[in-house]
Design a protein around this motif. Sequence first.
Motif, PDB file in Angstrom:
ATOM      1  N   MET A  42       0.789  -1.241  -0.026  1.00 46.32           N
ATOM      2  CA  MET A  42      -0.035   0.105  -0.078  1.00 46.32           C
ATOM      3  C   MET A  42       0.604   1.414   0.021  1.00 46.32           C
ATOM      4  N   TYR A  43       1.969   1.377   0.486  1.00 50.78           N
ATOM      5  CA  TYR A  43       2.985   2.567   0.596  1.00 50.78           C
ATOM      6  C   TYR A  43       4.005   2.412  -0.091  1.00 50.78           C
ATOM      7  N   GLY A  44       4.141   1.609  -1.143  1.00 52.15           N
ATOM      8  CA  GLY A  44       5.201   1.578  -1.993  1.00 52.15           C
ATOM      9  C   GLY A  44       6.410   0.464  -1.192  1.00 52.15           C
ATOM     10  N   PRO A  45       7.553   0.404  -1.713  1.00 58.03           N
ATOM     11  CA  PRO A  45       8.399  -0.591  -1.196  1.00 58.03           C
ATOM     12  C   PRO A  45       8.911  -0.409   0.058  1.00 58.03           C
ATOM     13  N   ALA A  46       9.209  -1.536   0.903  1.00 62.12           N
ATOM     14  CA  ALA A  46       9.689  -1.556   2.359  1.00 62.12           C
ATOM     15  C   ALA A  46      10.785  -2.367   2.452  1.00 62.12           C
ATOM     16  N   ASP A  47      11.798  -2.170   3.292  1.00 57.29           N
ATOM     17  CA  ASP A  47      12.980  -2.971   3.444  1.00 57.29           C
ATOM     18  C   ASP A  47      12.528  -3.922   4.463  1.00 57.29           C
ATOM     19  N   GLU A  48      12.440  -5.060   3.993  1.00 60.86           N
ATOM     20  CA  GLU A  48      11.778  -6.182   4.858  1.00 60.86           C
ATOM     21  C   GLU A  48      12.667  -6.443   6.069  1.00 60.86           C
ATOM     22  N   ALA A  49      13.936  -6.350   5.874  1.00 60.35           N
ATOM     23  CA  ALA A  49      14.918  -6.720   7.232  1.00 60.35           C
ATOM     24  C   ALA A  49      14.599  -5.594   8.316  1.00 60.35           C
ATOM     25  N   GLU A  50      14.397  -4.173   7.581  1.00 61.80           N
ATOM     26  CA  GLU A  50      14.137  -3.091   8.674  1.00 61.80           C
ATOM     27  C   GLU A  50      12.941  -3.160   9.271  1.00 61.80           C
ATOM     28  N   SER A  51      11.933  -3.781   8.432  1.00 59.58           N
ATOM     29  CA  SER A  51      10.535  -3.923   8.928  1.00 59.58           C
ATOM     30  C   SER A  51      10.595  -5.017  10.134  1.00 59.58           C
ATOM     31  N   ILE A  52      11.197  -6.182   9.957  1.00 54.15           N
ATOM     32  CA  ILE A  52      11.302  -7.138  10.953  1.00 54.15           C
ATOM     33  C   ILE A  52      12.184  -6.733  12.248  1.00 54.15           C
ATOM     34  N   ALA A  53      13.057  -5.615  12.045  1.00 58.22           N
ATOM     35  CA  ALA A  53      13.852  -4.885  13.251  1.00 58.22           C
ATOM     36  C   ALA A  53      12.832  -4.051  13.738  1.00 58.22           C
ATOM     37  N   THR A  54      11.943  -3.430  13.051  1.00 57.05           N
ATOM     38  CA  THR A  54      11.082  -2.548  13.634  1.00 57.05           C
ATOM     39  C   THR A  54       9.858  -3.236  14.384  1.00 57.05           C
ATOM     40  N   VAL A  55       9.460  -4.453  14.107  1.00 62.16           N
ATOM     41  CA  VAL A  55       8.687  -5.246  14.933  1.00 62.16           C
ATOM     42  C   VAL A  55       9.079  -5.430  16.324  1.00 62.16           C
ATOM     43  N   ARG A  56      10.419  -6.012  16.189  1.00 63.89           N
ATOM     44  CA  ARG A  56      11.083  -6.343  17.399  1.00 63.89           C
ATOM     45  C   ARG A  56      11.603  -5.338  18.162  1.00 63.89           C
ATOM     46  N   ALA A  57      11.950  -4.085  17.693  1.00 66.79           N
ATOM     47  CA  ALA A  57      12.094  -2.790  18.550  1.00 66.79           C
ATOM     48  C   ALA A  57      10.808  -2.618  19.115  1.00 66.79           C
ATOM     49  N   ALA A  58       9.532  -2.583  18.551  1.00 70.18           N
ATOM     50  CA  ALA A  58       8.426  -2.129  19.318  1.00 70.18           C
ATOM     51  C   ALA A  58       8.027  -3.199  20.475  1.00 70.18           C
ATOM     52  N   LEU A  59       8.340  -4.499  20.260  1.00 72.94           N
ATOM     53  CA  LEU A  59       8.067  -5.606  21.284  1.00 72.94           C
ATOM     54  C   LEU A  59       8.921  -5.321  22.510  1.00 72.94           C
TER      55      LEU A  59
END
Length: 331
Positions: free
Chosen positions: A26-43
Amino acid sequence: MGTRTLGSTGPTVSALGLGLMGMSDMYGPADEAESIATVRAALDAGVTLLDTGDFYGMGHNEMLLREALKGRARDQAVISVKFGALRDPGGAWAGFDARPAAVKTFLAYSLRRLGTDHVDIYRPARLDPAVPIEDTIGAIAELVQAGHVRHIGLSEVGAETIRRAAAVHPIADLQIEYSLLSRGVEREILPATRELGIGVTAYGVLSRGLLGGHWSPRRELGARDFRATSPRFSDGNLRRNLDLAERLRAVAAAKGVTVAQLAIAWVADRGKDIVPLIGARRRDRLAESLAAEFIKLTPGDLTAIEQAVPDGAAAGDRYALAQMRSLDSEA
């Protein structure tokens, strides 16, 4: 991070949740590794509510979440899943299906992609006009009884549909767009959820970036970016909406916070029954957004915010006309 309880029957979750849609779609390309790191940082920061959809990236988002949760205790996350939107191989939207048999099939695939035996909150993403809401909620209720779902949620439905759904089974929360630029929920929907003891998970709290404080009117949008067809991002409307964001920035600067933090804090301040969903795809944006939890708004702040961005000031609808017509919440 503090916590809030979703309604009178729902789970206790973090005061701010994380919406994962933009990590896959929906918002264009995203960096998968950074996305996973962001979820973990949120946790790690204490975020427990993680919101996804089986149609975000046609299953990619659920598999991304599974990867992000590896090595974590299952009860560290409250997983909220939307279902029902149909897409073709090219990613185009192909309708909606909330028939009881489809509900159970969608969940079976979600459980496999997520690598779990249950979903904490399961919700139809939209009202299927061909299926009574009672039938859809009844099917999810059977999944609750079987232990595959913990709580039932709704998304983008109006007050009448909320009442009909709640008559079948307790509803934990309604997920709906709510921000300084999208306040329609305040008129009939929010009073209904409060009367029935239903929480609200608010998405779009930064109006898809308009209130994020980082948007440039010169930014080019790709064909697969939802905002390329969003009325609020069309040329004339975009300029007017960014003017509102600049007025909000002045209020934020006077308080020593960012415009994004102020916009999130405003939604959180609307009631303890409301949990804003942060749509960050990067750790730096996540950190900025999560700091909003600690902002206390005074009556003077609220007056200044209201003067900067009055109710109804947004230019353009929140979706294109065809999509607006499909929203029970806008009926």
